[in-house]
Design a protein around this motif. Sequence first.
Motif, PDB file in Angstrom:
ATOM      1  N   TYR A  24       0.963  -1.139   0.106  1.00  0.00           N
ATOM      2  CA  TYR A  24      -0.062   0.040  -0.158  1.00  0.00           C
ATOM      3  C   TYR A  24       0.708   1.204  -0.036  1.00  0.00           C
ATOM      4  N   PHE A  25       2.016   1.262   0.820  1.00  0.00           N
ATOM      5  CA  PHE A  25       2.777   2.433   0.954  1.00  0.00           C
ATOM      6  C   PHE A  25       3.172   2.570  -0.321  1.00  0.00           C
ATOM      7  N   ASP A  26       4.148   1.641  -1.161  1.00  0.00           N
ATOM      8  CA  ASP A  26       4.720   1.556  -2.406  1.00  0.00           C
ATOM      9  C   ASP A  26       3.657   2.015  -3.579  1.00  0.00           C
ATOM     10  N   ASN A  30       4.063   5.607  -5.602  1.00  0.00           N
ATOM     11  CA  ASN A  30       3.820   5.451  -6.993  1.00  0.00           C
ATOM     12  C   ASN A  30       2.811   6.324  -7.725  1.00  0.00           C
ATOM     13  N   MET A  31       1.621   6.504  -6.842  1.00  0.00           N
ATOM     14  CA  MET A  31       0.691   7.410  -7.294  1.00  0.00           C
ATOM     15  C   MET A  31       0.943   8.977  -7.457  1.00  0.00           C
ATOM     16  N   VAL A  32       2.033   9.418  -6.392  1.00  0.00           N
ATOM     17  CA  VAL A  32       2.528  10.625  -6.432  1.00  0.00           C
ATOM     18  C   VAL A  32       3.402  10.887  -7.660  1.00  0.00           C
ATOM     19  N   VAL A  33       4.208   9.998  -8.041  1.00  0.00           N
ATOM     20  CA  VAL A  33       5.081  10.022  -9.106  1.00  0.00           C
ATOM     21  C   VAL A  33       4.322  10.087 -10.390  1.00  0.00           C
ATOM     22  N   GLY A  34       3.233   9.166 -10.567  1.00  0.00           N
ATOM     23  CA  GLY A  34       2.127   9.034 -11.574  1.00  0.00           C
ATOM     24  C   GLY A  34       2.413   7.892 -12.531  1.00  0.00           C
ATOM     25  N   HIS A  35       3.250   6.844 -11.931  1.00  0.00           N
ATOM     26  CA  HIS A  35       3.232   5.641 -12.497  1.00  0.00           C
ATOM     27  C   HIS A  35       2.531   4.589 -12.040  1.00  0.00           C
ATOM     28  N   GLU A  37      -0.501   1.354 -12.732  1.00  0.00           N
ATOM     29  CA  GLU A  37      -1.379   0.848 -13.799  1.00  0.00           C
ATOM     30  C   GLU A  37      -2.857   0.790 -13.245  1.00  0.00           C
ATOM     31  N   ASN A  38      -2.966   0.433 -12.197  1.00  0.00           N
ATOM     32  CA  ASN A  38      -4.550   0.306 -11.795  1.00  0.00           C
ATOM     33  C   ASN A  38      -4.531   0.858 -10.317  1.00  0.00           C
ATOM     34  N   PRO A  39      -5.123   1.987 -10.440  1.00  0.00           N
ATOM     35  CA  PRO A  39      -5.455   3.000  -9.308  1.00  0.00           C
ATOM     36  C   PRO A  39      -6.434   2.660  -8.478  1.00  0.00           C
ATOM     37  N   LEU A  40      -7.316   1.516  -8.918  1.00  0.00           N
ATOM     38  CA  LEU A  40      -8.324   0.977  -7.981  1.00  0.00           C
ATOM     39  C   LEU A  40      -7.895  -0.132  -7.181  1.00  0.00           C
ATOM     40  N   GLU A  41      -6.736  -0.503  -7.350  1.00  0.00           N
ATOM     41  CA  GLU A  41      -5.859  -1.445  -6.306  1.00  0.00           C
ATOM     42  C   GLU A  41      -5.744  -0.939  -4.845  1.00  0.00           C
ATOM     43  N   LYS A  42      -5.563   0.451  -4.941  1.00  0.00           N
ATOM     44  CA  LYS A  42      -5.403   1.129  -3.632  1.00  0.00           C
ATOM     45  C   LYS A  42      -6.555   0.912  -2.686  1.00  0.00           C
ATOM     46  N   ARG A  43      -7.751   0.939  -3.390  1.00  0.00           N
ATOM     47  CA  ARG A  43      -9.145   0.921  -2.606  1.00  0.00           C
ATOM     48  C   ARG A  43      -9.015  -0.569  -2.022  1.00  0.00           C
TER      49      ARG A  43
END
Length: 66
Positions: A24-26, A30-35, A37-43
């Motif tokens: 989750y931390f990684d 990566n979301m801050v950097v913008g790379h 693939e699957n942003p829904l994985e965070k949820r």
Amino acid sequence: MKNSYKELTLDEAKAKYEEINKKYFDLRMNMVVGHVENPLEKRSLRRNLARLNTIIREYELGLRKA
């Protein structure tokens, strides 16, 4: 995957919590950097962390037996 955590022991749940927390931390970094693939994985990771945290707390309160 939703019900796969119910049979975990306390030590297994803590180890799994640490593993998912690192993922989750990684992912957040990566979301801050913008790379990402699957942003829904965070949820899904956040919800799995909550499930594991609930199981660990149930062991601490004695609601689950080791």
